[in-house]
Structures are given as structure tokens and as C-alpha cells.
Write a protein that holds these residues in place. Structure first.
Motif, PDB file in Angstrom:
ATOM      1  N   GLY A 181       0.832  -1.208   0.000  1.00 19.08           N
ATOM      2  CA  GLY A 181       0.000   0.000   0.000  1.00 19.08           C
ATOM      3  C   GLY A 181       0.862   1.251   0.000  1.00 19.08           C
ATOM      4  O   GLY A 181       1.777   1.400  -0.814  1.00 19.08           O
ATOM      5  N   PHE A 182       0.611   2.138   0.946  1.00 20.20           N
ATOM      6  CA  PHE A 182       1.396   3.373   1.028  1.00 20.20           C
ATOM      7  C   PHE A 182       2.696   3.093   1.775  1.00 20.20           C
ATOM      8  O   PHE A 182       2.676   2.716   2.953  1.00 20.20           O
ATOM      9  CB  PHE A 182       0.595   4.465   1.722  1.00 20.20           C
ATOM     10  CG  PHE A 182      -0.368   5.166   0.817  1.00 20.20           C
ATOM     11  CD1 PHE A 182      -0.184   6.490   0.453  1.00 20.20           C
ATOM     12  CD2 PHE A 182      -1.463   4.492   0.302  1.00 20.20           C
ATOM     13  CE1 PHE A 182      -1.059   7.134  -0.395  1.00 20.20           C
ATOM     14  CE2 PHE A 182      -2.356   5.124  -0.547  1.00 20.20           C
ATOM     15  CZ  PHE A 182      -2.150   6.448  -0.899  1.00 20.20           C
ATOM     16  N   VAL A 183       3.805   3.283   1.091  1.00 18.68           N
ATOM     17  CA  VAL A 183       5.120   2.984   1.656  1.00 18.68           C
ATOM     18  C   VAL A 183       6.084   4.115   1.294  1.00 18.68           C
ATOM     19  O   VAL A 183       5.818   4.935   0.418  1.00 18.68           O
ATOM     20  CB  VAL A 183       5.667   1.641   1.122  1.00 18.68           C
ATOM     21  CG1 VAL A 183       4.745   0.486   1.504  1.00 18.68           C
ATOM     22  CG2 VAL A 183       5.856   1.683  -0.394  1.00 18.68           C
ATOM     23  N   ASP A 184       7.220   4.140   1.986  1.00 17.89           N
ATOM     24  CA  ASP A 184       8.282   5.091   1.663  1.00 17.89           C
ATOM     25  C   ASP A 184       9.185   4.482   0.593  1.00 17.89           C
ATOM     26  O   ASP A 184       9.607   3.323   0.718  1.00 17.89           O
ATOM     27  CB  ASP A 184       9.117   5.410   2.903  1.00 17.89           C
ATOM     28  CG  ASP A 184       8.313   6.124   3.975  1.00 17.89           C
ATOM     29  OD1 ASP A 184       7.564   7.050   3.623  1.00 17.89           O
ATOM     30  OD2 ASP A 184       8.433   5.749   5.151  1.00 17.89           O
ATOM     31  N   TYR A 185       9.491   5.244  -0.444  1.00 19.87           N
ATOM     32  CA  TYR A 185      10.434   4.755  -1.450  1.00 19.87           C
ATOM     33  C   TYR A 185      11.067   5.915  -2.193  1.00 19.87           C
ATOM     34  O   TYR A 185      10.609   7.059  -2.112  1.00 19.87           O
ATOM     35  CB  TYR A 185       9.780   3.767  -2.416  1.00 19.87           C
ATOM     36  CG  TYR A 185       8.698   4.318  -3.322  1.00 19.87           C
ATOM     37  CD1 TYR A 185       8.986   4.787  -4.607  1.00 19.87           C
ATOM     38  CD2 TYR A 185       7.363   4.328  -2.917  1.00 19.87           C
ATOM     39  CE1 TYR A 185       7.995   5.258  -5.453  1.00 19.87           C
ATOM     40  CE2 TYR A 185       6.358   4.794  -3.755  1.00 19.87           C
ATOM     41  CZ  TYR A 185       6.686   5.254  -5.027  1.00 19.87           C
ATOM     42  OH  TYR A 185       5.696   5.715  -5.854  1.00 19.87           O
ATOM     43  N   ASP A 186      12.145   5.602  -2.891  1.00 19.23           N
ATOM     44  CA  ASP A 186      12.904   6.610  -3.623  1.00 19.23           C
ATOM     45  C   ASP A 186      12.562   6.571  -5.106  1.00 19.23           C
ATOM     46  O   ASP A 186      12.331   5.500  -5.680  1.00 19.23           O
ATOM     47  CB  ASP A 186      14.406   6.374  -3.455  1.00 19.23           C
ATOM     48  CG  ASP A 186      14.871   6.545  -2.022  1.00 19.23           C
ATOM     49  OD1 ASP A 186      14.266   7.369  -1.304  1.00 19.23           O
ATOM     50  OD2 ASP A 186      15.825   5.850  -1.627  1.00 19.23           O
ATOM     51  N   VAL A 187      12.573   7.744  -5.698  1.00 27.71           N
ATOM     52  CA  VAL A 187      12.418   7.885  -7.147  1.00 27.71           C
ATOM     53  C   VAL A 187      13.745   8.408  -7.692  1.00 27.71           C
ATOM     54  O   VAL A 187      14.247   9.440  -7.223  1.00 27.71           O
ATOM     55  CB  VAL A 187      11.265   8.846  -7.497  1.00 27.71           C
ATOM     56  CG1 VAL A 187      11.191   9.052  -9.014  1.00 27.71           C
ATOM     57  CG2 VAL A 187       9.945   8.330  -6.956  1.00 27.71           C
ATOM     58  N   ASP A 188      14.314   7.700  -8.649  1.00 23.91           N
ATOM     59  CA  ASP A 188      15.604   8.068  -9.229  1.00 23.91           C
ATOM     60  C   ASP A 188      15.404   8.618 -10.639  1.00 23.91           C
ATOM     61  O   ASP A 188      14.734   7.993 -11.465  1.00 23.91           O
ATOM     62  CB  ASP A 188      16.523   6.848  -9.291  1.00 23.91           C
ATOM     63  CG  ASP A 188      16.783   6.257  -7.918  1.00 23.91           C
ATOM     64  OD1 ASP A 188      17.179   7.016  -7.019  1.00 23.91           O
ATOM     65  OD2 ASP A 188      16.579   5.038  -7.747  1.00 23.91           O
ATOM     66  N   ILE A 189      15.985   9.778 -10.907  1.00 24.47           N
ATOM     67  CA  ILE A 189      15.962  10.351 -12.247  1.00 24.47           C
ATOM     68  C   ILE A 189      17.075   9.686 -13.049  1.00 24.47           C
ATOM     69  O   ILE A 189      18.236   9.680 -12.630  1.00 24.47           O
ATOM     70  CB  ILE A 189      16.162  11.882 -12.214  1.00 24.47           C
ATOM     71  CG1 ILE A 189      15.104  12.527 -11.299  1.00 24.47           C
ATOM     72  CG2 ILE A 189      16.089  12.456 -13.621  1.00 24.47           C
ATOM     73  CD1 ILE A 189      13.668  12.289 -11.705  1.00 24.47           C
TER      74      ILE A 189
END
Length: 212
Positions: free
Chosen positions: A109-117
Motif C-alpha cells: 500500500g502506502f510505503v516510503d520509497y525513492d524515485v531516481d531520475i
């Protein structure tokens, strides 16, 4: 042309309204539709330089799918985010091919994560990697996409099979004479208000509207 509706949990009206003033300020005449039947209106589609879709769980008729896909192929932009573009039209193979990806699941569900460009492109220019707390979309995607941002799954949240999987978060593609922009970020207004997400989305809509 803004086409919005479907599952209410994604707040399609509130989410799309966040971007309408910006489109108007960029010179667009904006029309909103709250039915997929507008895709049956070939004349309405012909007038659209950009089609923004926010419709989770929709089912396209053969006529709707054909008209939409052909309009994009002949020069309209097609853009959207989250379930409104990748969790709809599952039975529509030509639509899926045009979009280039489809939602499968979001472990935890709603979790913490990173987005990488991961690319140099006007849509992500000056935007560095960032973190979010929202659904981490695991998608099946076309290998020919131009991927602008990714996320790496950890295998947590009861989905060990995903460990190490690098999944596109933002992508674009040329489709005939049209352009397609997709972001998996944007469950609701709060997600879209994250500065990096808002910047990417606003730029993505404008990019899609420019003919290839």
C-alpha cells in the motif's frame, strides 16, 4: 481534452483541476468530460491537441479504443498519471500498446520509497532524485520506452519476488505522430502536490502536446 472519472478513490476531479489553470495559462482551451463516451466523438477528438486521461478502472469499447488510439497516432498528445492511465483499459490491447505499461500491484500500500531520475530530458531537467510516501507501482512495461525515472523494489511488504526490480516511474514515448507521457505518481492531490511530482507532471502534459 480532459477525460476524468472512474474509481472515486483517486479523486479524478480534484487531481485534474490542479493542472487546468496551468494549461490555460499555456494557451490551451480546456474542455472536461466525465464520460468515456467522448472517445466515440471523432470530431471532438480531432480538435484535441492534448488528451489528459484520469480514469481508473475504465473499460473501453472497441470504437472508443480505436478512435482514441488513432487520434494519438495522427498527432494528439496523450498524458496521465497513476491508475488513471495505467490501471484502466486492461482488455484493450491497442490502448495498452500505446500507453506502454500497465499496473500490476503495489505491495504494502502506502510505503516510503525513492524515485531516481535516470535520463536527461526537458521533463526532468533540474529535478534530482526524491523520496515519496505513496503506492509504489509495480508495472509491466514496454522495453522500448524512454524511461525518465525509476524506483527499485526491496522485496519487502510481502512481495519478496520483487527484490531488486527496477521499475519505471515516469516514461515517454512517440506513437506515430503523437506523444505519450505517463507517470505512476499521483494517487491523490497530496501526491501531486509534492514539488518534484508537480513539476514533472506539468512539464509532461506540455511535452505531450507538442507534435513529434
Amino acid at each position: 481534452m480532459v477525460v476524468r472519472g472512474g474509481w472515486a478513490g483517486h479523486e479524478p476531479v480534484a487531481c485534474t483541476e490542479m493542472f487546468l489553470d496551468g494549461l490555460r495559462d499555456s494557451g490551451f482551451e480546456v474542455q472536461t468530460f466525465e464520460t468515456l463516451e467522448v472517445y466515440e466523438d471523432a470530431s471532438a477528438l480531432a480538435r484535441a491537441d492534448l488528451i489528459v486521461q484520469c480514469w481508473t478502472g475504465g473499460r473501453l469499447t472497441a470504437e472508443q479504443e480505436h478512435n482514441l488510439v488513432e487520434r494519438v497516432r495522427t498527432g494528439a498528445g496523450f498524458a496521465g498519471w497513476h491508475g488513471g492511465i495505467v490501471a484502466t483499459g486492461f482488455e484493450a490491447a491497442r490502448y495498452q500498446f500505446m500507453v506502454g505499461g500497465r499496473f500490476v500491484c503495489h505491495p504494502g500500500g502506502f510505503v516510503d520509497y525513492d524515485v531516481d531520475i535516470v535520463a536527461e530530458h526537458p521533463i526532468v531537467s533540474g529535478v534530482g532524485g526524491f523520496s515519496v510516501h505513496t503506492e509504489q507501482y509495480f508495472c509491466h512495461t514496454d522495453p522500448t520506452l524512454e524511461v525518465l525515472a525509476t524506483t527499485t523494489f526491496t522485496g519487502d511488504h510481502g512481495a519478496p519476488e520483487t527484490a531488486g526490480a527496477v521499475i519505471p516511474v515516469v516514461w515517454v514515448r512517440r506513437f506515430g505522430q503523437g506523444r505519450v507521457f505517463v507517470s505512476t505518481l499521483g494517487h491523490g492531490p497530496d501526491d501531486l502536490a509534492v514539488p518534484q511530482v508537480r513539476t514533472i507532471t506539468e512539464r509532461g502534459l506540455r511535452w505531450a502536446a507538442v507534435r513529434a
